[in-house]
Design an enzyme around this catalytic site. Structure first.
Site, PDB file in Angstrom:
ATOM      1  N   GLY A  41      18.082  -0.879   5.829  1.00  0.00           N
ATOM      2  CA  GLY A  41      17.260  -0.189   4.838  1.00  0.00           C
ATOM      3  C   GLY A  41      16.865   1.171   5.375  1.00  0.00           C
ATOM      4  O   GLY A  41      17.516   1.707   6.280  1.00  0.00           O
ATOM      5  N   ALA A  43      14.493   2.144   7.358  1.00  0.00           N
ATOM      6  CA  ALA A  43      14.227   2.189   8.791  1.00  0.00           C
ATOM      7  C   ALA A  43      15.510   1.944   9.581  1.00  0.00           C
ATOM      8  O   ALA A  43      15.867   2.733  10.464  1.00  0.00           O
ATOM      9  CB  ALA A  43      13.151   1.164   9.157  1.00  0.00           C
ATOM     10  N   GLY A  44      16.205   0.861   9.270  1.00  0.00           N
ATOM     11  CA  GLY A  44      17.394   0.495  10.043  1.00  0.00           C
ATOM     12  C   GLY A  44      18.506   1.514   9.932  1.00  0.00           C
ATOM     13  O   GLY A  44      19.116   1.912  10.941  1.00  0.00           O
ATOM     14  N   SER A 283       6.300   1.592 -11.416  1.00  0.00           N
ATOM     15  CA  SER A 283       5.796   2.496 -10.377  1.00  0.00           C
ATOM     16  C   SER A 283       4.330   2.852 -10.544  1.00  0.00           C
ATOM     17  O   SER A 283       3.834   3.085 -11.635  1.00  0.00           O
ATOM     18  CB  SER A 283       6.604   3.786 -10.389  1.00  0.00           C
ATOM     19  OG  SER A 283       5.953   4.738  -9.590  1.00  0.00           O
ATOM     20  N   ARG A 329      -4.449   0.540  -4.250  1.00  0.00           N
ATOM     21  CA  ARG A 329      -3.802  -0.648  -4.794  1.00  0.00           C
ATOM     22  C   ARG A 329      -4.643  -1.911  -4.692  1.00  0.00           C
ATOM     23  O   ARG A 329      -4.737  -2.688  -5.650  1.00  0.00           O
ATOM     24  CB  ARG A 329      -2.469  -0.871  -4.062  1.00  0.00           C
ATOM     25  CG  ARG A 329      -1.483   0.205  -4.411  1.00  0.00           C
ATOM     26  CD  ARG A 329      -0.180   0.049  -3.672  1.00  0.00           C
ATOM     27  NE  ARG A 329       0.760   1.035  -4.193  1.00  0.00           N
ATOM     28  CZ  ARG A 329       1.986   1.207  -3.715  1.00  0.00           C
ATOM     29  NH1 ARG A 329       2.416   0.473  -2.711  1.00  0.00           N
ATOM     30  NH2 ARG A 329       2.774   2.107  -4.250  1.00  0.00           N
ATOM     31  N   HIS A 400       3.979  -7.531  -3.175  1.00  0.00           N
ATOM     32  CA  HIS A 400       4.857  -6.374  -3.189  1.00  0.00           C
ATOM     33  C   HIS A 400       5.266  -5.930  -1.796  1.00  0.00           C
ATOM     34  O   HIS A 400       6.410  -5.558  -1.549  1.00  0.00           O
ATOM     35  CB  HIS A 400       4.110  -5.240  -3.894  1.00  0.00           C
ATOM     36  CG  HIS A 400       4.811  -3.925  -3.865  1.00  0.00           C
ATOM     37  ND1 HIS A 400       6.062  -3.762  -4.420  1.00  0.00           N
ATOM     38  CD2 HIS A 400       4.464  -2.722  -3.363  1.00  0.00           C
ATOM     39  CE1 HIS A 400       6.428  -2.499  -4.250  1.00  0.00           C
ATOM     40  NE2 HIS A 400       5.498  -1.855  -3.595  1.00  0.00           N
ATOM     41  N   GLU A 424       8.898  -1.830   7.617  1.00  0.00           N
ATOM     42  CA  GLU A 424       7.988  -2.869   7.140  1.00  0.00           C
ATOM     43  C   GLU A 424       7.959  -4.076   8.084  1.00  0.00           C
ATOM     44  O   GLU A 424       7.003  -4.855   8.080  1.00  0.00           O
ATOM     45  CB  GLU A 424       8.384  -3.310   5.727  1.00  0.00           C
ATOM     46  CG  GLU A 424       7.328  -4.157   5.036  1.00  0.00           C
ATOM     47  CD  GLU A 424       7.722  -4.592   3.621  1.00  0.00           C
ATOM     48  OE1 GLU A 424       8.739  -4.086   3.100  1.00  0.00           O
ATOM     49  OE2 GLU A 424       7.019  -5.430   3.044  1.00  0.00           O
ATOM     50  N   ARG A 434      -1.777  -0.644   2.304  1.00  0.00           N
ATOM     51  CA  ARG A 434      -0.920   0.531   2.380  1.00  0.00           C
ATOM     52  C   ARG A 434      -1.129   1.396   1.146  1.00  0.00           C
ATOM     53  O   ARG A 434      -1.210   0.887   0.036  1.00  0.00           O
ATOM     54  CB  ARG A 434       0.553   0.110   2.461  1.00  0.00           C
ATOM     55  CG  ARG A 434       1.498   1.282   2.532  1.00  0.00           C
ATOM     56  CD  ARG A 434       2.938   0.847   2.707  1.00  0.00           C
ATOM     57  NE  ARG A 434       3.462   0.080   1.584  1.00  0.00           N
ATOM     58  CZ  ARG A 434       3.825   0.608   0.421  1.00  0.00           C
ATOM     59  NH1 ARG A 434       3.708   1.902   0.200  1.00  0.00           N
ATOM     60  NH2 ARG A 434       4.282  -0.163  -0.542  1.00  0.00           N
ATOM     61  N   LEU A 440       7.966   4.455   2.358  1.00  0.00           N
ATOM     62  CA  LEU A 440       9.185   5.226   2.586  1.00  0.00           C
ATOM     63  C   LEU A 440       8.959   6.164   3.766  1.00  0.00           C
ATOM     64  O   LEU A 440       9.814   6.325   4.636  1.00  0.00           O
ATOM     65  CB  LEU A 440       9.535   6.031   1.331  1.00  0.00           C
ATOM     66  CG  LEU A 440       9.779   5.202   0.068  1.00  0.00           C
ATOM     67  CD1 LEU A 440      10.130   6.105  -1.113  1.00  0.00           C
ATOM     68  CD2 LEU A 440      10.902   4.202   0.283  1.00  0.00           C
TER      69      LEU A 440
END
Lengths: 637, 250
Positions: A41, A43-44, A283, A329, A400, A424, A434, A440
């Site tokens: 993803g 990060a990877g 979103s 959130r 989420h 994550e 968060r 992202l």
């Protein structure tokens, strides 16, 4: 004791000085090091690409059929950066401050500051890669605002920001595959990490199409394997998102931090029936222009358009006048739960709240709304059969994102030397909640700008030693465990499907360890989960064989890990006798129903050690010290 | 609602395949197409039969994993909709649905409705990127990009790589997929230095795996993201230009 290895010195210069202090691997020697990156993803993929560019030999693994399908792709709204392109008072310090505050003061200051610091480099990098961010007519980058911030610092590409950033990282990775620095393994799932003399030296993987099990060794292993919101069964995560890689690392000695810190996102489409397989996110950016409300009267029977203003309760605007519909959130989610629990929910199952664009459409025109949110409106209509230009959307919170994850130090290294966790999968930057558009940012910060430096410090002293041979007994043992579990699933021949168990587990977690938690519920869950797990072990039905594609078999292994994790989540929620961010203990709230923190006793990270028994983990603590941010009751009023 | 499914079952890449018939009964019109398949699979498992393998992941129409030929149409009857976003209200009670995998030699079958689309990765690896090492980028606002160009690039970049374009094409051609990436990068100032090399490299690899385009337009009709075949014209123009410029030495 947990040593976070935070460098000394003033906050603003810690990272800069530390980069100088860390050991380097000379460019010609980098190719003598083998690194495994699991997960592709944001990060990877960004880490694997960058490590490849630096000259390391990298093996990248994903269980998906292509790196481009990683779940980062589903992120819609945007990515934060402290560019201050709009001169509205933003700065690195403000992004840092907002993130620590947004996380309800449960994150590590030094990590968050570094995140804010590299945020600007991310935007530069992504633009150079060709990420088509939204632009203004003058050709410069456009921004919008997001929850928990009073500045416009969110860069976006329509409602597909995650997709475009992931494709950027995927393309950077593809370039390294072509260059021969990265060996890409798709359709391969990691099932164990191999530890020799206390260090991570390799992994055991299974080819999902052929069932072949193989061993890979390296000087270091990096996990960018995402979060665990699918423990709840119904979440906004993709169907295959799982905790297996992180969990099996945990079982090998990596501490798991703050597992109860889960984010319930306020704007998902409410579920419509029990066969629902997942929840779809709308979103957060929609809250820029949509107004959230429910009828004042629980017995309201009129359609939304016929309910006059006086009979509506714009509860976020009422309770949080300064942030209004852009309250963070955790706060927005809980506020929605309050009104739905009062019986004022909307929709056929009375399980949602309205997100209304009527006023924005009148003020800005339909075209402007279409430009900003067109694809989201279409998606909503496809799923619900209702046109949000005509009728308000119905939304409700859904699991989420997970702030908890593998404990890592300032180097992003877990408690197993040589095992790193990024994105994550680690717990590091978001505290107990968060902020929007920060996932992202963190994934790419870790992958592009942090790990590639810190991993060198670990590798440098190992120069000259080859990776451990995969014939080592530790590899034999790990492989035998993996094979043993697969054989057990196929031999159980019970009566119920894997999904049935997963659904039941999800229900227990959602009811007792969801948006609001209390002692009796958590204790109940802690007795129900092991009982259900026992039943799962005896009664699960996995058909077919291990030598072809077998998605039930894949899921069985993942659900087994969710069972163990679920217990840890509840345990963590139980011992944290305070409310903070996404972790809301009903026993600990202010008079007006806000989260009540206890900084004297709980300004720490709980990092759990596997003891061999899922029901009896050992807690370790990292005390959080705040030098630059003053702890205060978080207020968005 | 009740439906009859005729589903392609194939145990492995080299095993012979066949159609099997299943009754999908008591399906909610509000459930998604894939939730209908989940339910059919749950019932198959109950009966001791191996479930149908199909491709899916995000179920939000963005990851590009899903893809089924439904009654001969890639992603089914609703336009601009991936299989996972298709809902049962698009069908009638009593319908008979034929479900097949993407059928094209470029995507070999792995099992049942699951195919191997790694050829798409090979095309991207051939040049579907801008060469910029991490950390070497100038400030993001240094190069303004006209809004129209950025928007058009975004239209192309919206491709999810599902492969419906290839599945729908009578020739099994991958022009729309390749053109979307070529155009996305070629429309931006950042993509200019490698523009002509990129198109040639990508087209060459594309042709190793896929058929040739004869401008049927089926790809655009099947595309869940509505990617326009205008991009194929752009790619062809760049490819021709690249050949004339003789930019490439290979």
């Amino acid at each position: 004791m947990l040593d976070a290895r935070v460098p000394d010195g003033p906050l603003e210069t810690k990272w800069e000085h530390h980069k100088f202090d860390m050991k380097l691997v000379n460019p010609a020697n980098k190719r003598r090091f083998q690194i495994i990156v699991v997960g592709t993803g944001l990060a990877g993929a960004s880490a694997a690409a960058t490590l490849g560019e630096l000259g390391y030999r990298v093996k990248a693994f994903t269980y998906l059929d292509s790196p481009r399908r990683a779940h980062s792709i589903s992120a819609q709204g945007g990515i934060n950066a402290a560019k201050n392109y709009h001169s509205d008072g933003d700065s690195i310090f403000r992004l840092f401050y907002d993130t620590v505050k947004g996380g309800d003061y449960r994150s590590r200051e030094a990590n968050v500051y570094r995140l804010a610091e590299v945020s600007n480099n991310i935007i530069d990098q992504c633009v150079a890669q060709g990420v088509p961010f939204a632009r203004e007519y003058g050709g410069l980058l456009d921004n919008r605002s997001f929850g928990g911030a009073q500045v416009s610092r969110t860069f976006y590409a329509r409602g597909q920001t995650g997709q475009q950033l992931l494709l950027g990282a995927y393309q950077a990775l593809a370039r390294q595959v072509k260059a021969g620095t990265v060996e890409l393994h798709t359709g391969i799932e990691m099932l164990d990490v191999v530890v020799v003399d206390g260090k991570a030296v390799g992994i055991i993987v299974r080819d999902l199409a052929t069932g072949e099990i193989s061993r890979h060794s390296a000087h270091a292993v990096v996990l960018g394997t995402g979060g665990y919101a699918n423990a709840y069964y119904l979440s906004t995560n993709a169907m295959s998102c799982n905790v297996t890689a992180a969990w099996r690392a945990h079982r090998k000695g990596a501490l798991f931090a703050n597992p109860s810190f889960t984010q319930i996102h306020p704007t998902a489409i409410p579920s419509s029936d029990e066969f629902q397989s997942k929840l779809t996110l709308m979103s957060e950016s929609l809250r820029n222009d949509g107004r959230i409300w429910v009828p004042k009267d629980p017995d309201e029977s009129r359609g939304p358009a016929d309910i006059p203003e006086d009979d509506r309760d714009y509860y976020l605007e009422r309770r949080y006048p300064s942030f209004g519909n852009l309250a963070p959130r955790d706060i927005s989610s809980r506020a929605a739960k309050v009104v739905v629990d009062e019986g004022r929910g909307v929709g056929p199952l009375k399980n949602g709240v309205y997100l209304d664009f009527a006023e924005a459409i009148e003020r800005l025109g339909r075209d402007a709304i279409d430009e900003k949110y067109g694809n989201l409106f279409e998606m909503y209509e496809r799923i619900t059969g209702e046109d949000p230009y005509q009728v308000p959307m119905r939304i409700y919170p859904a699991p989420h994102y997970t702030m908890g994850g593998l404990w890592v130090d300032y180097h992003l290294q877990t408690t197993i030397p040589g095992l790193f966790a990024i994105g994550e999968a680690n717990f590091s930057d978001h505290g107990a909640n968060r902020l929007g558009a920060s996932a992202l940012m963190q994934g790419l910060a870790d992958g592009y700008f942090v790990l590639p430096y810190t991993i060198g410090d670990y590798l440098a002293p190992q120069l000259g030693s080859p990776p451990v041979d995969t014939s080592a007994s530790e590899f034999d043992q790990a492989e035998a465990e993996v094979r043993g579990q697969i054989d057990r699933f196929l031999a159980t021949n019970g009566t119920r499907s894997v999904d049935w168990f997963h659904r039941e587990l999800g229900r227990i977690l959602w009811d007792n360890c969801g948006m609001a938690r209390n002692r009796s519920g958590l204790e109940k869950a802690l007795s129900e989960i092991p009982a259900l797990r026992e039943e799962f072990e005896k009664d699960v039905r996995v058909l077919g064989s291990a030598d072809t594609l077998n998605s039930s078999l894949e899921k069985a292994g993942r659900v087994a890990d969710f069972f163990e994790l679920a217990e840890l989540m509840c345990k963590d929620a139980l011992v944290r006798e305070e409310s903070c961010g996404g972790h809301f203990r009903e026993e600990h709230q202010t008079e007006d129903g806000e989260a009540l923190r206890d900084d004297d006793d709980f300004a720490h990270v709980s990092a759990w050690e596997w003891s061999g028994n899922a029901s009896a983990p050992t807690e370790h603590r990292e005390v959080l010290e705040f030098e630059y941010v003053e702890l205060s009751q978080r207020s968005y009023k | 609602m009740n439906l009859t499914l005729r589903v392609w079952r194939q145990a492995g890449p080299d095993a012979p395949g066949r159609f099997e018939t299943y009754e999908a009964t008591d399906i909610s019109a509000d459930s998604s197409f894939l939730e209908m398949l989940d339910l059919v699979n749950e019932r198959l498992i109950e009966q001791g039969e191996e479930p149908i393998e199909f491709m899916h992941d995000c179920r939000e129409g963005i990851c590009g994993t899903c893809g089924i030929m439904i009654n001969g149409q890639a992603h089914g009857p609703q336009s601009s909709t991936a299989t996972c976003q298709l809902h049962m209200r698009s069908f009638q009670d009593g319908d008979e649905l034929v479900l097949e995998p993407w059928r094209t030699s470029g995507f070999p079958i792995i099992k049942d409705l699951v195919v191997d689309r790694s050829a798409f990765d090979r095309i991207i690896e051939a040049g579907g990127y801008i060469s910029v090492d991490t950390g070497s980028a100038p400030d993001a606002n240094l190069i303004p990009v006209p809004k129209d160009d950025a928007d058009l690039a975004m239209d192309a970049a919206a491709c999810i790589g599902c492969g419906a374009c290839v599945a729908a094409c009578p020739n099994g051609a991958a022009q729309l997929f390749t053109a979307a990436k070529v155009s996305h990068l070629g429309l931006l100032p950042q993509g200019q230095p490698e523009r002509y090399e990129r198109v040639v490299d990508m087209v060459e690899v594309m042709e190793e795996h896929f058929g040739s385009c004869t401008n049927m337009g089926e790809c655009e009709a099947a595309c869940p993201k509505g990617i326009s075949i205008d991009f194929i014209a752009m790619m062809n123009r760049d490819y021709l230009k690249a050949k004339f410029r003789n930019r490439r030495t290979a």
